[in-house]
Structure formats: structure tokens, C-alpha cells
Design a protein around this motif. Structure first.
Motif, PDB file in Angstrom:
ATOM      1  N   GLN B 101       0.828  -1.213   0.000  1.00  0.00           N
ATOM      2  CA  GLN B 101       0.000   0.000   0.000  1.00  0.00           C
ATOM      3  C   GLN B 101       0.861   1.261   0.000  1.00  0.00           C
ATOM      4  N   LYS B 102       1.921   1.214  -0.750  1.00  0.00           N
ATOM      5  CA  LYS B 102       2.840   2.334  -0.818  1.00  0.00           C
ATOM      6  C   LYS B 102       3.487   2.294  -2.174  1.00  0.00           C
ATOM      7  N   GLY B 103       3.873   3.440  -2.652  1.00  0.00           N
ATOM      8  CA  GLY B 103       4.602   3.418  -3.909  1.00  0.00           C
ATOM      9  C   GLY B 103       4.288   4.621  -4.756  1.00  0.00           C
ATOM     10  N   HIS B 104       3.994   4.381  -6.019  1.00  0.00           N
ATOM     11  CA  HIS B 104       3.801   5.483  -6.952  1.00  0.00           C
ATOM     12  C   HIS B 104       2.370   5.997  -6.892  1.00  0.00           C
ATOM     13  N   ASP B 105       2.164   7.105  -7.562  1.00  0.00           N
ATOM     14  CA  ASP B 105       0.813   7.648  -7.637  1.00  0.00           C
ATOM     15  C   ASP B 105       0.111   7.136  -8.877  1.00  0.00           C
ATOM     16  N   LEU B 106       0.811   7.278  -9.983  1.00  0.00           N
ATOM     17  CA  LEU B 106       0.250   6.854 -11.259  1.00  0.00           C
ATOM     18  C   LEU B 106       0.935   5.568 -11.662  1.00  0.00           C
ATOM     19  N   THR B 107       0.173   4.693 -12.282  1.00  0.00           N
ATOM     20  CA  THR B 107       0.795   3.447 -12.686  1.00  0.00           C
ATOM     21  C   THR B 107       0.268   2.989 -14.035  1.00  0.00           C
ATOM     22  N   ALA B 108       1.187   2.472 -14.811  1.00  0.00           N
ATOM     23  CA  ALA B 108       0.787   1.830 -16.058  1.00  0.00           C
ATOM     24  C   ALA B 108       0.204   0.477 -15.707  1.00  0.00           C
ATOM     25  N   LEU B 109      -0.851   0.098 -16.403  1.00  0.00           N
ATOM     26  CA  LEU B 109      -1.506  -1.180 -16.113  1.00  0.00           C
ATOM     27  C   LEU B 109      -1.764  -1.897 -17.423  1.00  0.00           C
ATOM     28  N   TRP B 110      -1.733  -3.212 -17.357  1.00  0.00           N
ATOM     29  CA  TRP B 110      -2.118  -3.968 -18.533  1.00  0.00           C
ATOM     30  C   TRP B 110      -3.616  -4.201 -18.498  1.00  0.00           C
ATOM     31  N   VAL B 111      -4.060  -4.925 -19.503  1.00  0.00           N
ATOM     32  CA  VAL B 111      -5.487  -4.898 -19.749  1.00  0.00           C
ATOM     33  C   VAL B 111      -6.322  -5.536 -18.640  1.00  0.00           C
ATOM     34  N   GLY B 112      -5.872  -6.619 -18.034  1.00  0.00           N
ATOM     35  CA  GLY B 112      -6.711  -7.252 -17.010  1.00  0.00           C
ATOM     36  C   GLY B 112      -6.595  -6.599 -15.654  1.00  0.00           C
ATOM     37  N   MET B 113      -5.597  -5.734 -15.513  1.00  0.00           N
ATOM     38  CA  MET B 113      -5.278  -5.239 -14.183  1.00  0.00           C
ATOM     39  C   MET B 113      -6.282  -4.264 -13.584  1.00  0.00           C
ATOM     40  N   PRO B 114      -6.945  -3.433 -14.375  1.00  0.00           N
ATOM     41  CA  PRO B 114      -7.920  -2.545 -13.738  1.00  0.00           C
ATOM     42  C   PRO B 114      -8.950  -3.335 -12.940  1.00  0.00           C
ATOM     43  N   ASP B 115      -9.327  -4.507 -13.432  1.00  0.00           N
ATOM     44  CA  ASP B 115     -10.271  -5.311 -12.670  1.00  0.00           C
ATOM     45  C   ASP B 115      -9.582  -6.021 -11.507  1.00  0.00           C
ATOM     46  N   LEU B 116      -8.391  -6.523 -11.791  1.00  0.00           N
ATOM     47  CA  LEU B 116      -7.630  -7.238 -10.766  1.00  0.00           C
ATOM     48  C   LEU B 116      -7.396  -6.360  -9.546  1.00  0.00           C
ATOM     49  N   TYR B 117      -7.084  -5.108  -9.798  1.00  0.00           N
ATOM     50  CA  TYR B 117      -6.754  -4.189  -8.706  1.00  0.00           C
ATOM     51  C   TYR B 117      -7.868  -3.192  -8.453  1.00  0.00           C
ATOM     52  N   LYS B 118      -9.098  -3.584  -8.757  1.00  0.00           N
ATOM     53  CA  LYS B 118     -10.167  -2.582  -8.701  1.00  0.00           C
ATOM     54  C   LYS B 118     -10.314  -1.977  -7.308  1.00  0.00           C
ATOM     55  N   LYS B 119      -9.977  -2.752  -6.283  1.00  0.00           N
ATOM     56  CA  LYS B 119     -10.126  -2.211  -4.933  1.00  0.00           C
ATOM     57  C   LYS B 119      -9.042  -1.210  -4.592  1.00  0.00           C
ATOM     58  N   HIS B 120      -8.029  -1.168  -5.414  1.00  0.00           N
ATOM     59  CA  HIS B 120      -6.894  -0.309  -5.080  1.00  0.00           C
ATOM     60  C   HIS B 120      -6.716   0.848  -6.044  1.00  0.00           C
ATOM     61  N   LEU B 121      -7.614   0.931  -7.033  1.00  0.00           N
ATOM     62  CA  LEU B 121      -7.510   2.015  -8.004  1.00  0.00           C
ATOM     63  C   LEU B 121      -8.698   2.946  -7.836  1.00  0.00           C
ATOM     64  N   ILE B 122      -8.449   4.241  -8.007  1.00  0.00           N
ATOM     65  CA  ILE B 122      -9.572   5.159  -7.832  1.00  0.00           C
ATOM     66  C   ILE B 122     -10.452   5.125  -9.074  1.00  0.00           C
ATOM     67  N   ASN B 123     -11.689   5.479  -8.858  1.00  0.00           N
ATOM     68  CA  ASN B 123     -12.659   5.488  -9.939  1.00  0.00           C
ATOM     69  C   ASN B 123     -12.368   6.665 -10.870  1.00  0.00           C
ATOM     70  N   LEU B 124     -12.240   6.374 -12.159  1.00  0.00           N
ATOM     71  CA  LEU B 124     -11.913   7.445 -13.111  1.00  0.00           C
ATOM     72  C   LEU B 124     -13.053   7.709 -14.086  1.00  0.00           C
ATOM     73  N   ASP B 125     -14.261   7.284 -13.716  1.00  0.00           N
ATOM     74  CA  ASP B 125     -15.387   7.452 -14.634  1.00  0.00           C
ATOM     75  C   ASP B 125     -15.503   8.871 -15.174  1.00  0.00           C
ATOM     76  N   ASP B 126     -15.419   9.840 -14.262  1.00  0.00           N
ATOM     77  CA  ASP B 126     -15.629  11.226 -14.687  1.00  0.00           C
ATOM     78  C   ASP B 126     -14.532  11.679 -15.642  1.00  0.00           C
ATOM     79  N   LEU B 127     -13.297  11.293 -15.350  1.00  0.00           N
ATOM     80  CA  LEU B 127     -12.194  11.729 -16.187  1.00  0.00           C
ATOM     81  C   LEU B 127     -12.273  11.081 -17.573  1.00  0.00           C
ATOM     82  N   VAL B 128     -12.589   9.798 -17.599  1.00  0.00           N
ATOM     83  CA  VAL B 128     -12.693   9.111 -18.889  1.00  0.00           C
ATOM     84  C   VAL B 128     -13.810   9.738 -19.704  1.00  0.00           C
ATOM     85  N   GLU B 129     -14.899  10.032 -19.026  1.00  0.00           N
ATOM     86  CA  GLU B 129     -16.037  10.662 -19.701  1.00  0.00           C
ATOM     87  C   GLU B 129     -15.616  11.991 -20.323  1.00  0.00           C
TER      88      GLU B 129
END
Lengths: 345, 446, 299
Positions: B101-129
């Protein structure tokens, strides 16, 4: 601990606590400062090995994934690996017993492959290392000129950074570049044999052999140098005595050298087995477990499951399988060493 | 405390005023607008915005990303740091960051990872929109989403898999460029006889995972149903696809593909041996930068390579692609700042610079950017703006999730395909085995 | 191979003619050649590859065993485009030296206690040291992340090579302890006894009497720890992301393996340069290593 005695209690009265303390102190042994000597090691090992080790055991008994502590699931991870389930839904009756069902075809077949690979890998590479390491040690003892160069060169594989030298082997075994296939195809007289090209990393059995070979290359010097050290320690008189009895070279080797090397061999085999069973870098660089999982080892598969797939629980369960195997090896080895020499650990 | 006004002036300081003004005119909402609308973060020089990404295949792409990060850092008045790890080591590093639970702010992720780490990534719905709206929408709908459909990461770019083909060899045998997989096999057969096999990995490699999925899809097979939960690999279509893979392997490839990793097909093509490979344009680019020559001639390999669309199968043209996303960790203390950086990075101007720096390797998911001048600059990139129509993320038709990621990491498709190709199993058995393994993993992850 | 060597052990006094000696030498050195070739072959390949241009490496028809156009570009690339020489080499060195020192110091104390001192639990401690050696690294690194993060709350060590200095001793101390324990047992106790009678403290005795006599064993432990540290990969891979904090192995892989492009020439150059320091150190301290093992590992 000293058990207090009633009569003494009455007699000694007020000196009781002091006496007890003294007795307790005496029961700890004469060298109390010993505790101070082992303290740093105990602290470091407790914090950085024992605690993480128990944490790993806890992981293996939980459904922990990366970043989440997980819930206690008992032995489910281990059951999963072997295909044991709570009441399999559509299994024949003879596979169901006492609320469980066991169907090996539902087991994690990659794990079963891993088990097989690791055993083959460890046995073959330790045996190879032992045999050729002994040979190298005998030669090193006899080579009196260029001593430093020879010993240094033989040690090179052991001291050069593993991952980097494995990259070198990768280049040599690589399916596209394969230096060995090039030799077989282009170098006289090998080209006359018409052999190859072999898929050193593509054919399942060859790939496992290649991985074993690279591990052998890396680990052999450790055997060579340690056995060499053992050879040096054998008193010359023993050979002379054997010679006066008219023993042949082979007999001398068999009846003097080998028995006296036994403890060294036991220790070096023990250490090598530990290193080999836990090997990670070679497979990680060379084959990544492929082809068709024929080279996955415990360390690489638990890395795949525990890190790449985030299932620390299952990953820890997989690498814990290493522990009983290692423990068994150690117990056997230590028994052997103790019996042979009377030295213990 | 810095007021919004100061923040804006800092942002539009002399160094960056012109570029900034241009970009804010070009986009409906720039950094300034966003910053004005929100309370600015407590800024001090001790704050550091940190990004981790994998070492890009094209070093200049990393350099450009770093430059943008630094530019943003200057504007926002924070320190920045960009770290890189080797491409294959990214998952391990992310795992260690999440575990700690420590490290970088922004991270590159591969395709399955947003779901894999969904509990640890902030919701970006508004930004993507927001970014999506100003960039004409995305070419893919599922990338970056978690199982519930929320965006956990910004779709960043994808790396597509066209065929890189030796046009001279095809001309020599009087064929035309292949359009379908059957063409590939026919041409490959003839060229293999002349010592120029085709190269598709059947091994533990990322490329194999992508390409073999593409073949299965092109035959109408699918790994899972649209719900992303029901394993659907055991179908007559998949069996046919496996039969085809076996035929392709026997007719047009060499044994060595069983041990290849991601780099071997590049080498095979650039050394003049292979006639066709399915690979991102890195093979072509490295042939160009290294000036690889056809053996025995002075002719550069890159001159005779061209890229064409992935071939079509009986069920159409489908190929997988390496989708990359970028997300913000929940444990980051600079979440807003990180989002602002993303907003900044996804402006047209910055995106175009990034795409240019990657020499055409990165392909944008935003429609507006896909007609980038770099694709017109080289005729061999012509496929790039269109290939997005045929590519899907690996979990397709479901969303990429933890189970599909596991199937990917355990190389179930390449392994069963290789077993089938080398006659260890029939196609039916291989598909059955893949189904069993997948069912086991999906059951575990459900 | 072993049998050819065995035949030279000695054929009895009657055979020890000059002719016989020469034959023995020839057999010995001839049998050593395959060993040396086997050990040095990959290094040779690295060396040759590091001198080749990219075109030559990718030319599959060209001999992989000889370079035609020798170029130093790969080394230049390493120096100019990576942190190989300015950081990674240095980091690896610092980490290796510091954690070796820590481990050997802690190991000496523990080994001395195990070999000489009598106190309750000493056997248990000996067994514990041994068992900790069995815990594979692959099992430990995940929980270790938790430990490092916990420490990081007090002292910032995460993502710096200090986290390695902290964790490397975990796999060094058991071995060092075990090796030195064996060695200390070979040191005659009488000398120490005299020192005690003269009123020297335990620590003083250890430092001034025992250690000098156990020097080969200590050297051996140092060398062994040095090697293990220099070769470590997994912990660095997981614990360090900062480019300038990395050690050799991980830094090289990060920078020179770019997806599906491998900078083979520079990779091999890095392998070679990274191997040389350890090899040089061994060349100098080889004899210590052997004599240390002789007494330490065997007993």
C-alpha cells in the motif's frame, strides 16, 4: 526451571526468591553472555525470516490476494491443488466421501507438472553436480601448475551473477540463434553427422534437460571447491598406509578417499539440494515455465500464481510444498553426517 | 496556500504560456479550467508526483512521457519522478506496491489489471467521460473497466498485431498479399519450402497469447460468454481453429516457434529468414534503426517489409492487441494531482507528441487521435488508424477480469495449442483440456 | 573423467619414474581442458557477442563464435544510455559490502556462542538457524514486503537499496553461522582458556585470540556472502523500482530488455563487466576460500 521444594521453602524462608533465581540462572547454563552473542542473529532472523515465514503459512491457509489480508479458508488452497473439493456436483459416487470429493483430473495440472519437474530437476542436477564436481576436485588436487588460474576458472560459473550468465546461456540455447545448432550445422567435423537442429528450449524434455544443464553448470563449482577442500584435508598417511598394504588406485579411492569425503559430500549435497529446489532465476529467464509447463518449478509457479495472478494464498501454498521436501532431505542428510563423523550441527 | 488565481498564473507562466494557451483553446477543458473549478492541492516543493511504467519498446516514448511529466510538474509546482521497470516485471512490481500500500501515484496497467486491482484504483469514470467527450470517444468499450463497468484506469494506448510480411518473397512466388488465414497457410507453405517459414509463437509468450486468441475469434470461437464468467471455449468453432493452428504449424512453421518468446519473431524476420510474422511494428522499426540487411545483399530488410491487416477467418477479422491503461492508486496521497496530470497528458497536443515519440508504436484509443500525421508519414503504417476496428481486448467478448488474466498468465491457450500442434493431443482433447483448466480457474475466481 | 584422475593417484613407489610423472601431468591437464572449456564457454560467448555490431548479431549465418567487425558500441551504449557504471555497479557494491559485513559480524557472534558457550537453548538455536536456511526466498519475499513497509513508517528504506541491505542478511546469516561454527570448533580451546585465566573478557578473547586463528573461515564466509549478494535477483526485482537504486542484474534487465527488443550486445557487455569484480576477488582470495571450507564446512 527449578521446582521449589517445600522443605527448602521452610528452611530458607526469606532467601527463597534469591535462591530460586540463582537456581534458575544456573539452569540456564554457565555462559549467560551467550544470549547476548546470539541476540542480533535471533532478532534479525525472527523479524525477517520467522515472522514472514509464519505470515506465509497464514497466507497459505487463507484466500489472501495481493493487497488484502484474506479470510481463513483452512486447507482449501491445498485441496484445490490436488482436485479435492467439498461435494463435487456431478461426480460419480465413488469419488465422493464424507462431504469431500476427490477427482485428480480436477487438480491443478500445472501444479502436478511442477511437482514432477522439480523432483526431476533437483535429482538430476544434484547427481550431475556431485559426479562431475568430484571429478573436478580430484583434478584440481593434481594440477599443481597454473593452480590459481584453474581454480579461478572452475569457480567462475558459481561467482558470476546468475541472472546475467543465464542470459548468456539463453543466447546459446536460443531457438533462433542457437550456437549449438550452428556448431552442429557448420563446424567440421560435427556437420558431417547431420544432427540438429534441436529445439533446446522448445522440446519439452530437451527444455527440462537444458534447464538442468544450466543449473548444473552453475552449481558444479560449489561441489568442486568444497570437495577439493575435503580432499586437501585427508591426511597423506592414510594413502601411504594403504600403499604399503599394496592397495590399487581404485581401491584406495574406494576405501580411503570416498569414505573420508562422505561428510563433505553429505553437507555439500544438502546445501546444493536447498539451492536447487528453490531455484528461480534460471527458469525465469530461460523458459518462463514453458514449453507446455514442462519446466515450471515451485519457485516460478508460485511466483506466477502468487504475484502475477495476485493469489498470494495459493502461491504460498505452492511454495510451502517445498518445505517438507527440504526438511526431509535435511533430516536424512544430518542423520548421515552425524552417524559418519559424530559431528553434529 | 496557493489561491486558484496564483495557480493559473503559475500554469500560464512565461515558459509554457503559448503552448498552454494553444492546448486550452484546442480542448474544451484544460488544466486551468479544472484547477479553477477545484480547490488547489496544498502545494509545496516536497510533494512529489510519481509515475511508474514499463520500459517502452521505443525509448523516445519514455523520454517524451518524462518530459510531459516534468512540464506538468513545473506548472503545478511539484516535483515529479518517473520510474521504469522491464516490461515483464511490471506485474511483480505492482504486486509489491499494492501489498505494501505504498509506492507510486500513477501506474501503467495492462489490460486485465484494472479489474484485478479494482479495490486499489480510484474510480476514473468522470475523467474518462470528460477526456472521451473531447476526443471523439474510444474505439474500445471495455478496456480500463472493472467487472462492474466502472473505469478504474484510463485507456492509454494499444499495441496492435498486424502481419509484418516480406513483400519481395511473396512477389517472387507470384502471390498477392494474404487476406485470409487460408491465404497465409497457402503462401506460408510455399515459402517454407524455400526456407522462409512464417513465425507465430506457440510458447509461453505474450505474442502467442494474443495471436492464438485472434485465430480462435476469427473462426467464431470464444473463450468466454459476454458475461465474462461462463467458459465457452469448447465449441466446434474452437476445435476447427485448433485444427487450423495445427495445420499452419505443420505446413508453414518450424519447430522453433515452440520455444520462442516475444523477441524471436522479430529476429527471425529481420535476419531474413521468416517471411511473415504477426507482430507489432517493433520488428519493422528495429530493422530500420539497426539497418538490418537481407543476408548476402546490401538491401535493407525494412524496405521489403510491409504491414497488412491481420488475416480474416471464416467468422471475420479479429485480433487481440496489447491494451495499456494508466490508473491512479487509492493509496496515493496525490490523487487529484495525478488526475490532473492525466487530464494534461490526454490533451490533443500532448497525446500527439507522445504518439510521435513512440514512432507509431503506440496507437490511441481516442478516435480524434487515431488519424495522427505519423501514420501518414510512412506508408507502412497505413493500417494503424483502422486496425482498431478489428482488435479486441483479451477478455473479449466479456470484460477483461481476474479470471481472464489468470488464464492469460498461465498460458492455457498457447499450451493447449502447442500440445495439439505437436500431436500430443487431438484438437478436441486440447480444447477440452483448455476448457477444464479455464473452468477450474473461473470457478475459483467467481 | 573421474576415473582418469583416479588412475593418477599413485601407482605405488615403483611407478614413480619421471616418465610416469609426465604422463600423469598430461592426463591431468588434458582432463581439465573440458572442465575449463565448459566453465568458460558462456563467458567467451558473452565476450564475443559484446564486441559485435547489431547487424552481426542478427546475421544468423555468421559464426557466433567469432566477431568480424569488432566494435565497442555496446559498452559505449551501456555507459551513455544506462546507469550501469554510475549507479548500478556502485549500488551493487555497496549493498554487497554492507550486508556482507553485517551478516559476517552477526554470524561470528552467533557461531561463537554455538561453538563454545553453554547455555540453555543453544541446541535449539542451532537447529533454528538451520531451519531458517530452508525457507525458500520465493516464499519470503511477499511477507517481507509487509515487514519493509512497516519499517518504512519509521525509517524511509522502501525503494532504496537499504531495504536490500536489510533483507539480504536473511539468507546469509544462517550459512555464515553454520560455516563459522564449524571453523571455531577446530580452533584449540586451550589458547582461549589462557586468555580467560588472564582475565580477558569474552568479547576481547573472541576478537584478539579466536578471530585471528579463524581468519580463513571468516574469509570464506565473507567470500560466500559476497557471491550470494552479488547474484541476488528476486528481492531487488520486487523491492526496488527507482532506477538509480537498482542493482546490476535488475537494472540491466530493465534497461536492455525492451519488450520484444533485446539489446544483446549491451546485455552481454553488462554481464561480463558485472562478473569481473567477483572473479577478480576470487582470484585473490581463492586460497582462503578453500582452506576456510576445508576446516569450516566439513566439521
Amino acid at each position: 526451571m527449578a521446582i521449589s521444594n517445600t522443605r527448602e521453602q521452610v528452611l530458607v524462608g526469606r532467601d527463597l526468591t534469591a535462591a530460586n533465581r540463582q537456581r534458575w540462572r544456573r539452569s540456564l547454563g554457565p555462559d549467560l553472555d551467550g544470549y547476548g552473542f546470539v541476540l542480533p542473529a535471533v532478532i534479525i532472523m525472527a523479524c525477517l525470516v520467522v515472522y514472514p515465514f509464519f505470515l506465509a503459512i497464514w497466507f497459505s491457509l487463507s484466500d489472501a490476494v495481493i493487497g488484502e489480508p484474506g479470510q481463513w479458508v483452512g486447507l482449501e488452497n491445498f485441496m484445490y491443488l490436488f482436485g479435492i473439493m467439498y461435494e463435487g456436483e456431478d461426480l460419480p459416487w465413488y469419488l465422493k466421501f464424507r462431504g469431500f470429493s476427490w477427482d485428480l483430473s480436477l487438480a491443478d495440472d500445472i501444479f502436478l507438472m511442477t511437482l514432477r519437474n522439480t523432483l526431476l530437476f533437483a535429482i538430476f542436477s544434484v547427481v550431475l553436480k556431485g559426479v562431475f564436481g568430484l571429478g573436478a576436485a580430484l583434478l584440481m588436487q593434481r594440477a599443481t601448475k597454473m593452480k590459481r588460474f584453474i581454480r579461478g576458472s572452475i569457480l567462475v560459473p558459481f561467482v558470476a551473477p546468475t541472472v546475467l550468465t543465464t542470459l548468456g546461456w539463453w543466447l546459446i540455447l536460443d531457438p533462433t540463434y542457437s550456437h549449438i545448432n550452428w556448431l552442429l550445422a557448420n563446424a567440421w567435423p560435427l556437420n558431417l553427422l547431420g544432427l540438429g537442429p534441436y529445439q533446446w528450449l522448445g522440446n519439452p524434455n530437451l527444455a527440462l534437460s537444458s534447464v538442468i544443464f544450466v543449473n548444473f553448470w552453475r552449481g558444479m563449482p560449489f561441489f568442486a571447491v568444497t570437495i577439493f577442500a575435503g580432499l586437501v584435508a585427508i591426511p597423506e598417511q592414510l594413502y601411504e598406509a594403504a600403499e604399503t598394504d599394496g592397495a590399487s588406485t581404485l581401491r584406495k579411492f574406494w576405501h580411503v578417499t570416498l569414505p573420508l569425503l562422505r561428510p563433505v559430500m553429505a553437507v555439500v549435497i544438502l546445501f546444493s539440494t536447498i539451492f536447487t529446489l528453490a531455484d528461480f532465476g534460471i527458469v525465469y529467464v530461460l523458459t518462463r515455465g514453458g514449453p507446455m509447463n514442462y519446466t515450471h518449478l515451485f519457485a516460478t509457479y508460485s511466483f506466477t500464481v502468487g504475484i502475477l495472478n495476485q493469489e498470494i494464498g495459493l502461491g504460498a501454498a505452492i511454495s510451502l510444498f517445498l518445505f517438507p521436501i527440504l526438511l526431509l532431505v535435511v533430516i536424512l542428510q544430518l542423520k548421515m553426517v552425524r552417524k559418519e563423523t559424530g559431528y553434529g550441527v | 496556500m496557493v489561491t486558484p488565481y496564483e495557480m493559473t498564473t503559475r500554469l500560464t507562466g512565461p515558459a509554457s504560456r503559448r503552448s498552454f494557451l494553444r492546448s486550452s483553446m484546442a480542448t474544451s477543458a484544460g488544466v486551468a479550467g479544472m484547477l479553477l473549478a477545484k480547490t488547489p492541492p496544498a502545494i509545496g516543493q516536497d510533494r512529489e508526483l510519481r509515475l511508474i511504467t514499463f520500459s517502452h519498446f521505443v525509448p523516445t516514448s519514455d523520454a517524451e512521457l518524462k518530459r510531459q511529466l516534468e512540464e506538468f510538474g513545473q506548472m503545478a509546482g511539484v516535483k515529479v519522478r518517473m520510474d521504469r521497470v522491464a516490461h515483464l516485471q511490471l506485474p511483480a512490481v505492482l504486486a509489491s506496491e499494492v501489498q505494501g500500500q505504498k509506492g507510486h501515484d500513477l501506474t501503467a496497467l495492462w489490460v486485465g489489471m484494472p479489474d484485478l486491482y479494482k479495490k486499489h484504483l480510484i474510480n476514473l469514470d468522470d475523467l474518462v467521460e470528460k477526456v472521451g467527450r473531447r476526443s471523439g470517444g474510444m474505439t474500445d468499450d471495455i478496456v480500463g473497466r472493472d467487472g462492474e463497468g466502472h473505469y478504474r484506469a484510463m485507456p492509454w494506448f494499444f499495441i496492435s498485431f498486424p502481419i509484418a510480411v516480406r513483400t519481395d518473397l511473396i512477389a517472387e512466388i507470384g502471390e498477392t498479399l494474404p487476406n485470409t488465414w487460408e491465404d497465409v497457410r497457402r503462401i506460408g507453405m510455399q515459402l517454407k519450402a524455400k526456407g522462409h517459414p512464417i513465425g507465430i509463437q506457440l510458447s509461453h509468450s505474450e505474442d502467442a497469447n494474443h495471436i492464438l486468441r485472434g485465430i480462435i475469434w476469427s473462426w467464431g470461437g470464444k473463450l468466454v460468454e459476454e458475461d465474462g464468467k461462463t467458459v465457452a471455449i469448447n465449441s466446434p468453432e474452437t476445435v476447427e481453429a485448433y485444427e487450423f493452428i495445427k495445420a499452419l504449424f505443420n505446413d508453414a512453421m518450424e519447430q522453433e516457434v515452440l520455444a520462442w518468446d516475444d523477441r524471436n519473431n522479430n529476429v527471425c524476420l529481420n535476419s531474413g529468414k521468416c517471411s511473415m510474422i504477426l507482430n507489432p511494428i517493433s520488428a519493422y522499426n528495429s530493422a530500420r534503426t539497426d539497418n538490418a540487411l537481407l543476408p548476402g545483399t546490401e538491401r535493407p530488410v525494412h524496405q521489403v517489409i510491409n504491414h497488412i491487416m491481420p488475416p480474416a477467418g471464416p467468422a471475420g477479422r479479429h485480433m487481440s492487441a496489447a491494451y495499456n491503461t494508466i490508473g491512479v492508486w487509492k493509496f496515493s496521497k496525490n490523487q487529484e494531482l495525478a488526475k490532473e496530470f492525466l487530464d494534461f497528458h490526454f490533451q490533443k497536443e500532448q497525446q500527439e507528441k507522445h504518439l510521435t515519440a513512440s514512432e507509431g508504436y503506440n496507437q490511441p484509443l481516442m478516435r480524434t487521435f487515431s488519424m495522427h500525421p505519423i501514420y501518414a508519414s510512412n506508408s507502412k503504417y497505413y493500417f494503424a488508424p483502422y486496425i482498431g476496428w478489428y482488435t479486441h481486448a483479451p477478455g473479449w467478448p466479456g470484460t477483461p477480469n481476474a479470471a481472464s488474466e489468470t488464464v492469460w498468465r498461465q498460458f492455457i491457450i498457447p499450451d493447449t495449442a502447442a500440445a495439439c500442434a505437436t500431436d500430443r493431443m487431438t484438437a478436441k482433447q486440447a480444447v477440452k483440456k483448455a476448457e477444464m483448466q479455464m473452468k477450474r480457474l473461473y470457478r475459483r475466481h467467481s | 573423467m573421474a576415473s582418469s584422475a583416479i588412475s593418477t593417484v599413485g601407482l605405488g613407489a615403483r611407478a614413480k619414474t619421471p616418465m610416469w610423472r609426465i604422463r600423469k601431468e598430461i592426463v591431468t591437464y588434458a582432463s581439465l581442458i573440458p572442465y575449463l572449456a565448459f566453465s568458460l564457454f558462456p563467458l567467451y560467448i558473452m565476450f564475443i557477442t559484446s564486441l559485435k555490431s547489431k547487424q552481426e548479431i542478427n546475421n544468423l549465418g555468421a559464426s557466433p563464435f567469432w566477431a568480424t567487425g569488432i566494435t565497442l558500441d555496446n559498452y559505449v551504449y551501456l555507459a551513455e544510455n544506462t546507469h550501469f557504471f554510475d549507479y548500478w555497479l556502485l549500488n551493487t557494491f555497496i549493498v554487497t559490502v554492507v550486508s556482507t559485513l553485517i551478516s559476517v559480524a552477526v554470524g561470528i557472534l552467533a557461531a561463537y556462542a554455538l561453538a563454545r558457550l553453554r547455555f540453555r537453548g543453544v541446541e535449539a538455536f542451532g537447529v533454528a538457524v538451520f531451519i531458517t536456511y530452508l525457507v525458500p526466498q520465493a516464499l519470503l519475499f511477499l511477507p517481507l514486503i509487509n515487514v519493509i513497509n512497516f519499517i518504512d513508517d519509521f525509517i524511509p528504506i522502501r525503494d532504496t537499496y537499504w531495504s536490500l541491505i536489510l533483507t539480504y542478511p536473511t539468507f546469509l546469516i544462517p550459512f555464515v553461522t553454520w560455516l563459522l561454527m564449524g571453523y571455531f570448533r577446530t580452533v584449540p580451546f586451550e589458547v582461549e582458556e589462557c586468555a580467560y585465566i588472564d582475565g580477558a573478557s569474552r568479547m576481547r578473547t573472541l576478537v584478539t585470540i579466536v578471530l585471528p586463528m579463524a581468519l580463513p573461515g571468516v574469509a570464506c564466509a565473507v567470500l560466500f556472502s559476497f557471491t550470494l549478494c552479488w547474484n541476488e535477483f528476486l528481492y531487488t526485482l520486487v523491492f526496488i523500482q527507482d532506477e538509480i537504486q537498482k542493482t546490476l542484474s535488475v537494472g540491466v534487465l530493465t534497461e536492455l530488455v525492451r519488450g520484444d527488443i533485446y539489446f544483446w550486445g549491451s546485455l552481454m557487455a553488462a554481464c561480463l563487466v558485472g562478473s569481473i569484480p567477483v572473479i577478480v576477488i576470487y582470484a585473490f582470495f581463492m586460497d582462503y576460500y578453500v582452506s576456510g571450507l576445508t576446516a569450516g564446512a566439513i566439521k
